[in-house]
Write a protein that holds these residues in place. Structure first.
Motif, PDB file in Angstrom:
ATOM      1  N   UNK A  16     -16.988 -11.362   2.129  1.00  0.00           N
ATOM      2  CA  UNK A  16     -16.438  -9.968   1.481  1.00  0.00           C
ATOM      3  C   UNK A  16     -16.021 -10.596  -0.085  1.00  0.00           C
ATOM      4  N   UNK A  17     -15.793 -11.866  -0.300  1.00  0.00           N
ATOM      5  CA  UNK A  17     -15.128 -12.293  -1.596  1.00  0.00           C
ATOM      6  C   UNK A  17     -16.059 -11.746  -2.573  1.00  0.00           C
ATOM      7  N   UNK A  18     -15.374 -11.529  -3.873  1.00  0.00           N
ATOM      8  CA  UNK A  18     -16.296 -11.184  -5.165  1.00  0.00           C
ATOM      9  C   UNK A  18     -16.910 -12.475  -5.753  1.00  0.00           C
ATOM     10  N   UNK A  19     -17.212 -12.352  -6.917  1.00  0.00           N
ATOM     11  CA  UNK A  19     -17.998 -13.450  -7.582  1.00  0.00           C
ATOM     12  C   UNK A  19     -16.725 -14.133  -8.113  1.00  0.00           C
ATOM     13  N   UNK A  20     -16.934 -15.334  -8.520  1.00  0.00           N
ATOM     14  CA  UNK A  20     -15.674 -16.407  -9.014  1.00  0.00           C
ATOM     15  C   UNK A  20     -15.147 -15.746 -10.309  1.00  0.00           C
ATOM     16  N   UNK A  40      -8.601  -4.807  -4.878  1.00  0.00           N
ATOM     17  CA  UNK A  40      -7.652  -4.290  -4.165  1.00  0.00           C
ATOM     18  C   UNK A  40      -7.652  -4.130  -2.426  1.00  0.00           C
ATOM     19  N   UNK A  41      -8.838  -3.568  -2.388  1.00  0.00           N
ATOM     20  CA  UNK A  41      -9.293  -3.608  -0.794  1.00  0.00           C
ATOM     21  C   UNK A  41      -9.305  -5.255  -0.222  1.00  0.00           C
ATOM     22  N   UNK A  42      -9.873  -5.962  -1.015  1.00  0.00           N
ATOM     23  CA  UNK A  42     -10.108  -7.299  -0.746  1.00  0.00           C
ATOM     24  C   UNK A  42      -8.600  -8.187  -0.488  1.00  0.00           C
ATOM     25  N   UNK A  43      -7.780  -7.965  -1.259  1.00  0.00           N
ATOM     26  CA  UNK A  43      -6.422  -8.418  -1.344  1.00  0.00           C
ATOM     27  C   UNK A  43      -5.649  -7.988   0.148  1.00  0.00           C
ATOM     28  N   UNK A  44      -5.852  -6.645   0.306  1.00  0.00           N
ATOM     29  CA  UNK A  44      -5.273  -6.300   1.499  1.00  0.00           C
ATOM     30  C   UNK A  44      -5.750  -6.716   2.614  1.00  0.00           C
ATOM     31  N   UNK A  45      -6.850  -6.808   2.786  1.00  0.00           N
ATOM     32  CA  UNK A  45      -7.899  -7.104   3.781  1.00  0.00           C
ATOM     33  C   UNK A  45      -7.467  -8.714   4.146  1.00  0.00           C
ATOM     34  N   UNK A  46      -7.420  -9.450   3.127  1.00  0.00           N
ATOM     35  CA  UNK A  46      -7.039 -10.762   3.117  1.00  0.00           C
ATOM     36  C   UNK A  46      -5.585 -10.955   3.771  1.00  0.00           C
ATOM     37  N   UNK A  47      -4.825 -10.020   3.310  1.00  0.00           N
ATOM     38  CA  UNK A  47      -3.383 -10.353   4.027  1.00  0.00           C
ATOM     39  C   UNK A  47      -3.483 -10.331   5.602  1.00  0.00           C
ATOM     40  N   UNK A  48      -4.097  -9.139   5.967  1.00  0.00           N
ATOM     41  CA  UNK A  48      -4.239  -9.065   7.359  1.00  0.00           C
ATOM     42  C   UNK A  48      -5.177  -9.826   8.188  1.00  0.00           C
ATOM     43  N   UNK A  73      -7.036   3.414  -0.625  1.00  0.00           N
ATOM     44  CA  UNK A  73      -8.046   2.767  -1.384  1.00  0.00           C
ATOM     45  C   UNK A  73      -9.389   3.325  -0.913  1.00  0.00           C
ATOM     46  N   UNK A  74      -9.784   3.208   0.495  1.00  0.00           N
ATOM     47  CA  UNK A  74     -11.223   3.456   0.911  1.00  0.00           C
ATOM     48  C   UNK A  74     -11.121   5.292   0.768  1.00  0.00           C
ATOM     49  N   UNK A  75     -10.152   5.806   0.868  1.00  0.00           N
ATOM     50  CA  UNK A  75     -10.277   7.382   0.509  1.00  0.00           C
ATOM     51  C   UNK A  75     -10.559   7.680  -0.777  1.00  0.00           C
ATOM     52  N   UNK A  76     -10.535   6.941  -1.641  1.00  0.00           N
ATOM     53  CA  UNK A  76     -10.858   7.090  -3.175  1.00  0.00           C
ATOM     54  C   UNK A  76     -12.204   6.634  -3.424  1.00  0.00           C
ATOM     55  N   UNK A  77     -12.883   5.925  -2.565  1.00  0.00           N
ATOM     56  CA  UNK A  77     -14.188   5.603  -3.153  1.00  0.00           C
ATOM     57  C   UNK A  77     -15.351   6.370  -3.129  1.00  0.00           C
ATOM     58  N   UNK A  78     -15.510   7.714  -2.762  1.00  0.00           N
ATOM     59  CA  UNK A  78     -16.425   8.570  -3.074  1.00  0.00           C
ATOM     60  C   UNK A  78     -16.179   8.855  -4.495  1.00  0.00           C
ATOM     61  N   UNK A  79     -14.852   9.375  -4.992  1.00  0.00           N
ATOM     62  CA  UNK A  79     -14.450   9.807  -6.176  1.00  0.00           C
ATOM     63  C   UNK A  79     -15.034   8.702  -7.160  1.00  0.00           C
ATOM     64  N   UNK A  80     -14.533   7.227  -6.977  1.00  0.00           N
ATOM     65  CA  UNK A  80     -14.608   6.129  -7.827  1.00  0.00           C
ATOM     66  C   UNK A  80     -16.045   5.845  -8.088  1.00  0.00           C
ATOM     67  N   UNK A  81     -17.115   6.475  -7.378  1.00  0.00           N
ATOM     68  CA  UNK A  81     -18.439   5.876  -7.496  1.00  0.00           C
ATOM     69  C   UNK A  81     -19.092   7.231  -7.884  1.00  0.00           C
TER      70      UNK A  81
END
Ligand code: HEC
Length: 153
Positions: A16-20, A40-48, A73-81
């Motif tokens: 799941x990590x993004x490019x460096x 931000x999804x990644x950061x929150x998931x990383x904590x868990x 954040x996940x609820x914002x995805x459709x709109x963000x794309x």
């Protein structure tokens, strides 16, 4: 896929990590915004994930905050794309805008998985987090190109 071995989850976390390169200059503000949302999804998931893997002390309040942030954040995805925007730094596949319903359904499924995460205690978190990993990855498999981290030439 109800349960995943911890090892598999660790591999998923790496996937799941993004490019460096964290500092990128985007042409479109929509692309920047959707990538920031994902980071931000990644950061929150990383904590868990760190709590789940015993790399961070479990805290019910931090876990609950991370879960809430993911849900939001996940609820914002459709709109963000919503707008079709492509540029070289993006790894989004054009299929997103050809299969909108499917893309939005995957976003919804991921939000549902986040809602089902139980953050009250560690065993419950361990039991419920893998479904969320799976939901992230299933969308990435379909709609995100694997970023190339190493270029040989
Ligand atoms: C409905 C589809 C979908 C879901 C669900 C989804 N993602 Fe993404 N994600 C994408 C797409 C598409 C991109 C590529 C965006 C781009 O490069 O323009 C992406 C990119 C990313 C990136 C890379 C950002 C960067 O720096 O380039 C990370 C990290 C990420 N997602 C994490 C997650 C996590 C964690 C979850 C689950 C909690 C998740 N995503 C759920 C579609 C999704």
């Amino acid at each position: 896929m109800k349960r995943l071995a911890l090892g598999a989850v660790l591999i998923l976390a790496t996937a799941l990590s993004g490019p460096a390169d964290a500092e990128k200059s985007f042409t479109h503000k929509e692309v920047r915004a959707r990538i920031e949302l994902m980071q931000s999804n990644r950061d929150a998931l990383e904590t868990l994930h760190q709590m789940m893997a015993g790399q961070r002390r479990f805290s019910a309040s931090e876990a609950s905050a991370a879960r809430r942030s993911l849900l939001r954040n996940l609820r914002k995805i459709p709109r963000a794309f919503r707008k079709e925007r492509m540029e070289p730094l993006s790894n989004a596949r054009p299929g997103i805008w050809l299969n909108r319903d499917d893309f939005d359904a995957r976003a919804k499924a991921a939000a549902k998985a986040a809602a089902a995460v139980k953050s009250q205690n560690l065993p419950a978190l361990r039991r419920t987090l893998p479904d969320l990993f799976h939901a992230c990855l299933s969308c990435h498999d379909a709609y995100r190109n694997r970023p190339r981290e190493f270029t040989t030439h």
